[in-house]
Design a protein around this motif. Structure first.
Motif, short mmCIF file in Angstrom:
data_model
loop_
_atom_site.label_atom_id
_atom_site.label_comp_id
_atom_site.label_asym_id
_atom_site.label_seq_id
_atom_site.Cartn_x
_atom_site.Cartn_y
_atom_site.Cartn_z
N SER A 130 9.02 6.96 -12.27
CA SER A 130 8.08 7.83 -11.54
C SER A 130 6.83 8.07 -12.00
O SER A 130 6.34 8.69 -13.00
CB SER A 130 8.83 9.27 -11.35
N ALA A 131 5.62 7.27 -11.21
CA ALA A 131 4.19 7.37 -11.76
C ALA A 131 3.90 8.70 -11.79
O ALA A 131 3.02 9.10 -12.63
CB ALA A 131 3.44 6.43 -10.88
N THR A 132 4.15 9.61 -10.77
CA THR A 132 3.59 11.02 -10.83
C THR A 132 4.21 11.65 -11.89
O THR A 132 3.51 12.59 -12.45
CB THR A 132 3.77 11.57 -9.36
N THR A 167 0.80 -1.13 0.24
CA THR A 167 0.04 -0.04 0.04
C THR A 167 0.95 1.29 -0.10
O THR A 167 1.89 1.19 0.73
CB THR A 167 -0.89 0.18 1.28
N ASN A 168 0.66 2.21 -0.87
CA ASN A 168 1.14 3.56 -0.76
C ASN A 168 2.64 3.27 -1.61
O ASN A 168 3.46 4.47 -2.10
CB ASN A 168 1.74 4.22 0.37
N ALA A 169 2.86 2.22 -2.47
CA ALA A 169 3.94 2.19 -3.37
C ALA A 169 3.52 3.04 -4.52
O ALA A 169 4.77 3.35 -5.45
CB ALA A 169 4.19 0.62 -3.63
N GLY A 170 2.58 3.05 -4.71
CA GLY A 170 2.23 3.85 -6.06
C GLY A 170 1.22 3.03 -7.26
O GLY A 170 1.46 3.72 -8.20
N LYS A 171 0.76 1.92 -6.92
CA LYS A 171 0.17 1.19 -7.82
C LYS A 171 -1.19 1.95 -8.53
O LYS A 171 -1.08 1.77 -9.74
CB LYS A 171 -0.48 0.09 -7.35
N SER A 172 -1.99 2.52 -7.72
CA SER A 172 -3.23 3.03 -8.31
C SER A 172 -2.65 4.27 -9.52
O SER A 172 -3.26 4.67 -10.32
CB SER A 172 -4.13 3.83 -7.37
N THR A 173 -1.81 5.18 -8.93
CA THR A 173 -1.25 6.15 -9.72
C THR A 173 -0.50 5.40 -11.22
O THR A 173 -0.93 6.15 -12.04
CB THR A 173 0.01 6.82 -9.05
N LEU A 174 0.23 4.45 -10.97
CA LEU A 174 0.69 3.74 -11.94
C LEU A 174 -0.28 3.15 -13.16
O LEU A 174 -0.37 3.37 -14.28
CB LEU A 174 1.60 2.73 -11.60
N ALA A 230 11.22 7.09 -8.16
CA ALA A 230 12.45 7.43 -8.27
C ALA A 230 12.88 8.88 -8.25
O ALA A 230 14.01 9.38 -8.30
CB ALA A 230 12.93 7.04 -9.74
N ASP A 231 11.82 9.86 -8.42
CA ASP A 231 11.92 11.32 -8.24
C ASP A 231 12.55 11.83 -6.94
O ASP A 231 12.68 12.74 -6.59
CB ASP A 231 10.87 12.14 -8.93
N ARG A 232 12.01 10.75 -6.14
CA ARG A 232 12.34 11.00 -4.57
C ARG A 232 13.92 10.75 -4.25
O ARG A 232 14.21 11.06 -3.10
CB ARG A 232 11.42 10.49 -3.80
N1 LIG Z 1 7.07 11.44 -5.30
C1 LIG Z 1 6.22 10.61 -5.93
N2 LIG Z 1 5.13 10.10 -5.33
C2 LIG Z 1 4.23 9.09 -5.78
C3 LIG Z 1 4.56 8.58 -6.79
N3 LIG Z 1 3.74 7.46 -7.26
C4 LIG Z 1 2.73 7.64 -6.41
N4 LIG Z 1 3.26 8.58 -5.63
C5 LIG Z 1 2.36 9.01 -4.29
O1 LIG Z 1 2.14 8.10 -3.25
C6 LIG Z 1 1.14 7.93 -2.68
C7 LIG Z 1 0.32 6.82 -2.85
O2 LIG Z 1 0.18 6.40 -4.37
P1 LIG Z 1 -1.01 5.49 -4.65
O3 LIG Z 1 -1.10 5.23 -6.33
O4 LIG Z 1 -2.36 5.60 -3.94
O5 LIG Z 1 -0.27 3.96 -4.10
P2 LIG Z 1 -1.09 2.47 -3.94
O6 LIG Z 1 -1.56 2.39 -2.50
O7 LIG Z 1 0.09 1.61 -4.06
O8 LIG Z 1 -2.28 2.43 -4.86
C8 LIG Z 1 0.05 9.07 -3.27
O9 LIG Z 1 0.35 10.14 -2.55
C9 LIG Z 1 0.91 9.27 -4.87
O10 LIG Z 1 0.70 10.73 -5.32
C10 LIG Z 1 5.84 8.93 -7.77
O11 LIG Z 1 6.44 8.44 -8.61
N5 LIG Z 1 6.77 9.74 -7.17
#
Ligand SMILES: Nc1nc2c(ncn2[C@@H]2O[C@H](COP(=O)(O)OP(=O)(O)O)[C@@H](O)[C@H]2O)c(=O)[nH]1
Ligand SMILES: [Mg+2]
Length: 435
Positions: free
Chosen positions: A343-345, A193-200, A317-319
């Motif tokens: 970087s998904a964002t 959770t919070n790894a960025g799956k939904s964003t990706l 990776a941007d972080r």
């Molecule tokens: N800096 C940064 N933040 C990201 C990136 N991808 C996701 N996030 C942030 O990480 C948090 C969790 O992302 P989310 O997609 O909800 O994660 P999930 O729980 O795996 O689905 C959100 O606040 C996103 O904006 C990324 O590539 N870079």
């Protein structure tokens, strides 16, 4: 209903990190409007301190929030104490209940639903046992139950669910087979959770949303209908995505959770079927995590997702700077292949990721030499719909190179063999009547 939510979190030492509980709350549909954190030892009555609970209650009033999410796991008496202290009607979700809500919403099979129900009942059993052992009175619960009726009742329900689970046949997923035959490959995004799956997932998805498929021009209407039926049972966490001519169905699987309560392990596993049955798993890891946590998390995900092809990804990776990224690349198991930094964002690294995913898909290729004619024209469009057409040359005849799932290539051969045979060439597109 509004799901405005006030968040509360406590740690015994260090600063509370609310990133995970926020992501969990969001995936359960909550909108976090305020956050309260605290570092202290556990308070027996509330878990957090009384003053903090009052501050939460005030936020609830300020924001007119119907929910409170507590990051910690509350005992039954703590749970009641919170409910008592908050304005009437406000619902409290502790970590356990929140996770259970998420699993419940994500359970896409009969087995998963039953596993979630079992976890809920087991939790209820612990709760009833704990309440029975105390002299305090709890609203709406029997204070006196000499026969143990109340406990027996929930045990009986547990037995019933367990029996149903035992009798459940191992069913193949018919829809999955149909989608495979229609040329779709399954890709699952797995990770904490919070790894960025939904964003990706949103980054990778085709512009065309599933629900828009029916709205095409008239000549597309029939195809759209066929596809609609094929996708009727797909939930909102699956999106279409076309890469290099291959059509993918990408699923955002339920996130791994640190310190998952024991009662929830089976329910969690059963909601992960999309990952175990995927053609390719994209393992999404958060590159901003410390090396040890990263290594451990990747190991845990790998243990659960099965033995199919895995494409490891280092997101966010941007972080991190280049040096740190290198160090983190090297902690992932070597047999997975080089992790793809993305970087998904920001949308970086996605082309490389797409290439790696397509390279990992099951594929065969075949070159067909075909005569000119209606059969051939129908076949060419069928190939475009079911796989990747690497080339088509028109001369005296037609030469076509198809790259697709092995089962699709087989279907293509059968189609060509049946050319001119009226009995089997009845549909032109090959997709109607079956979806
Ligand atoms: N800096 C940064 N933040 C990201 C990136 N991808 C996701 N996030 C942030 O990480 C948090 C969790 O992302 P989310 O997609 O909800 O994660 P999930 O729980 O795996 O689905 C959100 O606040 C996103 O904006 C990324 O590539 N870079
Ligand atoms: Mg998510």
């Amino acid at each position: 209903m509004s799901r405005r939510t006030v968040l509360a979190a406590r740690t015994t030492d260090g600063r509370p990190d609310t990133a995970e509980i926020r992501a969990l709350a969001e995936s359960a549909g909550h909108e976090v409007v305020a956050e309260h954190t605290q570092t202290r030892a556990e308070d027996a009555t509330f878990n957090l301190g009384r003053g903090k609970v009052d501050a939460v209650a005030e936020s609830v009033r300020d924001h007119d929030a119907p929910f409170v999410v507590v990051d910690n796991e509350l005992t039954p008496s703590q749970f009641f104490a919170w409910t008592d202290r908050l304005p009437d009607g406000v619902e409290v979700r502790d970590r356990f209940r929140l996770v259970l809500d998420i699993f419940e919403a994500r359970a896409s099979t009969r087995r998963a639903s039953l596993q979630v129900e079992l976890a809920r009942l087991q939790h209820e059993l612990h709760r009833r046992r704990e309440i029975q052992g105390q002299d305090t009175e709890y609203k709406g619960f029997p204070t006196h139950d000499p026969e143990g009726e109340w406990i027996r009742e929930v045990k009986l329900r547990i037995d019933r669910v367990q029996n149903r689970l035992g009798e459940l046949p191992e069913e193949g997923d018919r829809n999955r087979e149909r989608r495979h035959d229609a040329g779709f490959d399954f890709v699952a995004l797995a990770g904490y959770t919070n790894a960025g799956k939904s964003t990706l997932l949103h980054r990778l998805a085709d512009e065309l949303a599933l629900e828009d498929l029916g709205a095409g021009p008239d000549d597309l209407a029939e195809t759209a209908n066929v596809e609609d039926r094929l996708f009727e049972t797909l939930d909102t966490t699956t999106r279409r995505c076309t890469v290099d001519g291959r059509r993918l169905l990408v699923s955002d699987t339920v996130g791994f959770i640190r310190d998952l309560p024991h009662d929830l392990v089976e329910a969690f596993r059963s909601t992960l079927v999309e990952a175990r049955e995927a053609d390719v798993v994209v393992l999404v890891a958060d590159a901003s995590k410390p090396v040890d946590a990263l290594r451990e998390r990747v190991g845990t995900v790998l243990d659960e997702v099965g033995d199919g092809p895995v494409v490891p990804v280092l997101n966010k990776a941007d972080r991190v700077d280049g040096h740190e990224l290198e160090r983190k690349r090297s902690v992932l198991p070597g047999d997975l292949g080089e992790p793809v930094p993305i970087s998904a964002t920001e949308g970086c690294g996605l082309d490389e990721l797409r290439e790696r995913v397509v390279a990992a898909l099951p594929a065969s290729t075949e070159t067909f030499d075909l005569p000119q004619g209606d059969d051939t024209m129908g076949f060419v469009s069928w190939c475009h719909e079911h796989g990747a057409v690497d080339s088509v040359e028109y001369g005296d005849g037609v030469r076509l190179e198809l790259r697709a799932r092995p089962s699709v290539v087989e279907q293509a051969r059968a189609r060509v063999e049946a050319f001119g045979d009226d009995a089997t060439d009845d549909d032109g597109t090959g997709t109607d009547g079956r979806a």
